[in-house]
Design an enzyme around this catalytic site. Structure first.
Site, PDB file in Angstrom:
ATOM      1  N   LYS A   1       0.840  -1.203   0.000  1.00 34.66           N
ATOM      2  CA  LYS A   1       0.000   0.000   0.000  1.00 34.66           C
ATOM      3  C   LYS A   1       0.873   1.251   0.000  1.00 34.66           C
ATOM      4  CE  LYS A   1      -3.913  -2.318   2.221  1.00 34.66           C
ATOM      5  NZ  LYS A   1      -4.712  -2.572   3.432  1.00 34.66           N
TER       6      LYS A   1
ATOM      7  N   GLN B   1      -4.507  -1.347   9.581  1.00 35.77           N
ATOM      8  CA  GLN B   1      -4.527  -2.679   8.971  1.00 35.77           C
ATOM      9  C   GLN B   1      -5.175  -3.689   9.927  1.00 35.77           C
ATOM     10  OE1 GLN B   1      -3.676  -3.289   5.807  1.00 35.77           O
ATOM     11  NE2 GLN B   1      -4.123  -5.453   5.961  1.00 35.77           N
TER      12      GLN B   1
ATOM     13  N   ASP C   1     -10.897   3.328   4.129  1.00 38.71           N
ATOM     14  CA  ASP C   1     -11.333   1.934   4.050  1.00 38.71           C
ATOM     15  C   ASP C   1     -12.862   1.836   3.989  1.00 38.71           C
ATOM     16  OD1 ASP C   1      -9.399  -0.113   3.941  1.00 38.71           O
ATOM     17  OD2 ASP C   1      -8.877   0.138   6.054  1.00 38.71           O
TER      18      ASP C   1
HETATM   19  N1  GUN Z   1      -7.199  -6.549   6.165  1.00 40.98           N
HETATM   20  C1  GUN Z   1      -7.630  -7.284   5.104  1.00 40.98           C
HETATM   21  N2  GUN Z   1      -8.198  -6.478   4.180  1.00 40.98           N
HETATM   22  C2  GUN Z   1      -8.132  -5.228   4.662  1.00 40.98           C
HETATM   23  C3  GUN Z   1      -8.564  -3.958   4.155  1.00 40.98           C
HETATM   24  O1  GUN Z   1      -9.129  -3.826   3.062  1.00 40.98           O
HETATM   25  N3  GUN Z   1      -8.298  -2.898   4.966  1.00 40.98           N
HETATM   26  C4  GUN Z   1      -7.698  -3.023   6.167  1.00 40.98           C
HETATM   27  N4  GUN Z   1      -7.508  -1.925   6.876  1.00 40.98           N
HETATM   28  N5  GUN Z   1      -7.290  -4.174   6.665  1.00 40.98           N
HETATM   29  C5  GUN Z   1      -7.522  -5.266   5.910  1.00 40.98           C
END
Ligand code: GUN
Length: 283
Positions: A53, A97, A120
């Site tokens: 990311k 995350q 998100d």
């Molecule tokens: N863990 C797995 N997928 C995601 C996501 O799309 N966002 C976040 N913040 N954590 C995740």
């Protein structure tokens, strides 16, 4: 006949190019889009996702801040950091995350992020807005899937959609987005009776359960569109999806591979949401 493959890497490259142009335009007026990413603990998969990311942000001309905490950190420290990021006008997006270690109240952490910076789309206010058909931020994975369906010109109106998986991150928001496009949506899960009965009815089948190769070719309607959201590892350590690609591609009309399908699009739509947040800060 083998299915047409939707190349998530190619589509990502195209969309990220457009996002980089918009990011450069913003930078030229003094605002560089900035995403803050918080990682708690040493989960190796989460560490890889966060690294990807951050790298994608920088490649698109955006700023990324990364805070990494030990698995046993006091939650108060993370709450304090989120409050700081909420108050910082140079930060446009904040992402924590998931999953968080067990001693964290994940819901409370997500609710502490400013809804205007919740790229998100996991804050309850943003979940509610999506349910009402008026989203502020669309969760990145379902958003990426919608872009893939659009790019492959998959007809949505009246389509029978079956989503396997009911998570807050994928299954539920996916259902809302497809419902908004006038699909008939069924959500299946671990307690569903006769899963194959449902999946064989689907014009569009979305697999988001996290179980390697559980959807096999015999569970798919001939010509269907199959979207594989799973990222799993085989016993040999190879990446694979929730769909058994080899048997599925002989039955489906359109299919997404793993790797190189939905995964890259998830990160692309995170960049899109961060850029959108930065553009809104101008208004
Ligand atoms: N863990 C797995 N997928 C995601 C996501 O799309 N966002 C976040 N913040 N954590 C995740």
């Amino acid at each position: 006949m083998t299915a047409k493959i939707i190349d998530g890497n190619a589509l990502s490259t195209e969309v990220r190019g457009q996002l980089a142009e918009r990011a450069a335009a913003l930078t030229s007026v003094g605002i560089t889009p900035c995403l803050a990413v918080i990682l708690v603990g040493e989960d190796p998969a989460s560490a890889v996702y966060v690294r990807n990311k951050v790298a994608a942000c920088e490649k698109a001309g955006m700023i990324s801040l990364r805070d990494v905490y030990a698995a046993d950190v006091e939650p108060a420290l993370v709450f304090a950091r989120i409050a700081e990021l909420n108050a910082d006008p140079s930060v446009h997006g904040i992402l924590v995350q998931l999953p968080l270690p067990k001693h964290f109240d994940s819901e409370a952490i997500l609710e502490s992020i400013s809804p205007e910076k919740d790229v998100d789309g996991f804050h309850a206010e943003n979940v509610g807005a999506l349910m009402q058909g008026n989203p502020r931020f669309i969760p990145c994975t379902p958003y990426g899937v919608m872009k893939m369906l659009e790019s492959a010109k998959v007809p949505l109106k009246g389509a029978e959609v079956v989503i396997v998986g009911r998570s807050n991150i994928v299954g539920k928001p996916m259902a809302m987005l497809l419902l908004a496009q006038s699909c008939t949506v069924t959500i299946c899960h671990s307690q569903s009776r006769d899963l194959a009965f449902h999946t064989r009815r689907a014009d569009i089948l979305v697999a988001a359960v996290g179980r390697a190769k559980m959807i096999t070719g015999d569970m798919i309607k001939p010509g269907a569109t199959v979207i594989d959201v799973g990222i799993n590892r085989t016993a040999e350590g190879k990446l694979c999806g929730d769909v058994d690609f080899e048997t599925a591609k002989e039955v489906a009309g359109v299919i997404t591979p793993v790797p190189g399908g939905v995964g890259p699009m998830t990160i692309t739509m995170l960049l899109a949401n961060t850029l959108e947040a930065a553009e809104r800060s101008l208004k």
